[in-house]
Scaffold this active site. Structure first.
Site, PDB file in Angstrom:
ATOM      1  N   HIS A 171       0.807  -1.426  -0.035  1.00  0.00           N
ATOM      2  CA  HIS A 171       0.065  -0.132   0.002  1.00  0.00           C
ATOM      3  C   HIS A 171       0.764   1.216  -0.037  1.00  0.00           C
ATOM      4  O   HIS A 171       0.320   1.960   0.078  1.00  0.00           O
ATOM      5  CB  HIS A 171      -1.004  -0.104   1.209  1.00  0.00           C
ATOM      6  N   ASP A 373       3.996   9.516  -1.427  1.00  0.00           N
ATOM      7  CA  ASP A 373       2.637   8.688  -0.880  1.00  0.00           C
ATOM      8  C   ASP A 373       2.289   7.660  -1.827  1.00  0.00           C
ATOM      9  O   ASP A 373       2.311   7.817  -3.003  1.00  0.00           O
ATOM     10  CB  ASP A 373       1.306   9.859  -0.920  1.00  0.00           C
TER      11      ASP A 373
END
Ligand code: ADQ
Length: 735
Positions: A171, A373
């Protein structure tokens, strides 16, 4: 298996946290369901197909405390909690996961701590996850492992359940090679992930980084076009699966939500994050300050509303970040505030979803500027909630989300000037442009929603990956040609499992035609010298190859003969040779039906491949006991135990002996060495040659190797020989 059938079989999900939060009660630990994007997406799949969710309940377990879990009647799936002690929570979770991997994978290596004890706890906890998973897997069709906390678990799981399908999704970003290699345990992490069948990332760039690391750190063969990795005898598929959100749920909630109290007075620039240094909150404030400096017309008309959910508050760096943000807010507000207006409103808390969606809907601008991110869901949630007047999304160009959200305004989050100017552009953008950008963003996010992501991953995980085609000429050209050019080549080859496939009886392992052709052509080159390094006896290996211009290091190198130097026989050998017949006799007497002993002069091998499978372990134990009892050394080989004189000598030393005898002490300046082997006895040579040669380990993926490269099969070795035979000729350095 046909796809339709596969889609109905149970699956097992493993993630650091369970979809339940633990609470302490008089009876032990009890669980309450918790909500969240991933849980909402995966739960229906588990309910439909059945299966198990393995994870940590989020609470350190006290000594003697038990975990009680009672799933509701309608759960439709099992939950298998993994208990962690307080030390493990500190070392595995706060330590290795969040102080080492989190910053490093976000390319912030100066924040990363490398502590061996954290690493050991990470390894131990990953093994525990794998063992709970293998105990709960039942007839699960797929084990789907999530995120950076569990990158070693696939390897332990593969050992326990060799046939199971394993998918992994990361992730967070996968960093570039130069950053990743700073991790002292980088190869172990890669090996952990390579136990999977499918490794998924958010965007193509992370998948590329992973392929680079696997190729450069492990020497695995990579097909970049189809994103497959050959890892010993297994094939791993890599892919990009950009996560989505439950678009309709967000949009519907936004339509229904009451107006935000903040709406109406000033225009709202919204920031929503976990309080984390990767999210770039201070940098964002500096950008906003620059906007107010450079474009005073926005003063008193715009407010930056920043929501930050407390996160990892026990880690000292996060406490420091909170202090830094508090001070910045104070300073900027102090500088610009008027009697009726403060430029920054900062809320350090989680807000209920109804309020969050209303803010997303009512905000004029979303400022999503992480310093790095994996994806970033806030950007997507903002877009989904834009059901009224269209706003503008600003997205950091180093967030995964910026790869697909092309109509957003991209910013470099490190540049306050750029942030300020982009904000100004957004604040002054005409409605037409805002509307058309937002409409495209919404269309894409509605289509590529969370369900699409889950289905896409599951479908790819269910697909059998085809093995890579045999190595192409250009594969060898990229690795080998630059290394070998203008040098004499000393080529060392193991025999069984390297030139020939392993067969039941060593006498049947005759040299395949393709290998013979390759060997003959290599031997015909004046710039190439061939050596065979084998566990077989001298006469045996010589007969198998049948050439006089080859060096033979037989009996694992205890006996060496070849052109251009004196034959070698280790001086301690005669002493042990005298005891060999007795040992062979004892081993033969111990052999169960089907097992047999191969006497090779200075060594002997006890083969149990053809004995009954249930006798294997006992027969091997007994053979080891007898071998040790006779003062020999027992070494495990493929379905065999070898008895060797306990002489500090192995294939590595044998190779070194050949190189010194043939080319002199400064051999490394005169020749380039290539070594190919398939067995753990070859590991001694791989280790000794590390950095000095190109070494290939053939076959079995699950075994770690010190070799610099891997080849899948014996046929790949034949290809390599063909390439070596036909490689370009150059004038040699040495002459
Ligand atoms: P995170 O680092 O947690 O996720 P992100 O993707 O932005 O980052 O998700 C944050 C979630 O928290 C969002 O759903 C948001 O609504 C919620 N949230 C944030 N602030 C909140 C507040 N004050 N109140 C209530 N809710 C709040 C990791 C990776 C990401 C990746 C996701 C999913 O770091 O890059 O997108 O996993 O794969």
């Amino acid at each position: 298996m046909p796809d339709a059938e596969a889609q109905t079989r149970p699956i097992l999900i493993a993630s650091n946290r369970l979809p339940f939060t633990a609470h302490r009660s008089a009876g032990g630990i009890e669980f309450k369901p918790s909500a969240g994007g991933l849980v909402t997406a995966l739960e229906p799949v588990l309910r439909k197909r059945g299966g198990t969710w393995v994870g940590w309940p989020g609470l350190a377990q006290k000594k003697g405390e038990t975990l009680h879990f009672e799933a509701g009647d309608d759960a439709g799936y099992e939950v298998a909690p993994v208990g962690l002690s307080e030390t493990e929570v500190n070392r595995y979770y706060h330590g290795f996961s969040n102080r080492t991997l989190w910053p490093l994978f976000h390319s912030m290596h100066e924040r990363a701590a490398f502590d061996r004890r954290d690493w050991e706890a990470y390894r131990a906890v990953n093994e525990r996850f794998a063992s709970v998973a293998s105990g709960s897997a039942g007839d699960a069709d797929l084990v789907w492992i999530h995120d950076y906390h569990l990158m070693l678990a696939p390897a332990s799981l593969r050992q326990a359940l060799p046939g199971v399908r394993i998918g992994f999704f990361l992730h967070i970003p996968f960093p570039p090679f130069d950053v990743f290699r700073l991790l002292p345990w980088d190869r172990e992490i890669l090996r952990g992930l390579l136990a999977c069948d499918l490794v998924g990332f958010h965007v193509a760039g992370y998948a590329q980084n992973f392929l680079d690391c696997v190729e450069r750190r492990l020497g695995a063969r990579v097909d970049r076009r189809t994103q497959r990795i050959e890892w010993g005898d297994r094939t791993i598929q890599v892919g990009a699966f950009p996560i989505g959100i439950d678009f309709d749920a967000f949009a519907n909630k936004a339509r229904a939500a009451a107006p935000s109290p903040e709406a109406g007075r000033e225009r709202i620039v919204l920031g929503v994050d976990r309080l984390d240094y990767t999210k770039g909150i201070p940098e964002r404030f500096l950008g906003f300050e620059r906007l107010l400096e450079r474009h005073p017309e926005h003063r008193e008309r715009v407010v930056l509303l920043q929501l930050a959910v407390p996160s990892r508050a026990q880690v000292s760096e996060y406490k420091e970040l909170k202090r830094e943000i508090d001070e910045l807010v104070g300073r900027i507000n102090g500088r610009f505030a008027t009697a009726s207006w403060s430029p920054i409103r900062y809320l350090y808390r989680s807000v209920p979803q109804e309020r969050l969606v209303a803010l997303y809907r009512d905000a004029d601008i979303a400022l999503v500027t992480p310093l790095r991110d994996g994806m970033n869901l806030v950007a997507k949630e903002y877009v989904a909630c834009q059901v009224d007047e269209p706003g503008v999304l600003l997205i950091s160009e180093v967030a995964g989300a910026s790869e697909t959200m092309r109509e957003a305004l991209a910013v470099n989050p490190y540049s306050p000037d750029e942030t300020a100017e982009t904000l100004h552009r957004a604040l002054t953008m005409e409605e037409d442009e805002r509307a058309s950008r937002m409409a495209s963003l919404r269309r894409r996010e509605r289509r590529y929603n969370l369900e699409h992501w889950v289905n896409g991953f599951l479908e790819a995980a269910g697909r059998e990956s085809q093995a890579l085609a045999l190595p192409l000429e250009q594969d060898f050209e990229t690795w080998l040609e630059p290394f070998l050019a203008r040098y004499r080549v000393a080529l060392f080859l193991d025999y069984d499992g390297t030139l020939t496939p392993i067969v039941d009886h060593p006498a049947d392992a005759t040299l395949p035609e393709a290998a013979r052709r390759g060997l003959d052509a290599c031997a015909a080159r004046s710039d190439t010298d061939l050596s065979m390094v084998s566990g077989r006896g001298l006469a045996d290996i010589r007969a198998m190859i049948g050439r006089d211009d080859v060096t033979y290091a037989a009996n694992h190198g205890l006996e060496i003969e070849g052109p251009g130097f004196e034959p070698f026989l280790h001086e301690d050998l005669p002493h042990y040779q005298a005891r060999m017949p007795e040992l062979t006799q004892a081993l033969s007497e111990s052999a169960p039906e089907g097992a047999w002993v191969e006497e090779k002069g200075h060594t002997s091998t006890f083969h149990f491949r053809q004995a009954n499978a249930e006798d294997h372990a006992r027969a091997a134990d007994e053979a080891r006991r007898i071998i040790n009892g006779f003062g020999f050394q027992a070494r495990d080989a493929k379905m065999a135990v070898e008895a060797r004189p306990p002489i500090g000598w192995d294939k590595g030393r044998a190779v070194l002996h050949v190189l010194r005898s043939r080319y002199g002490p400064s051999w490394s300046e005169r020749v380039r060495v290539v070594y190919v082997g398939d067995d753990h006895t070859d590991e001694d040579a791989f280790r000794l040659l590390e950095g000095l040669a190109i070494t290939f380990r053939v076959g079995r993926a699950e075994e770690p190797t010190a070799a610099s490269h891997r080849l899948g099969h014996v046929e790949d070795v034949h290809e390599l020989l063909d390439w070596l035979a036909q490689r370009p000729t150059h004038e040699l350095h040495e002459s």
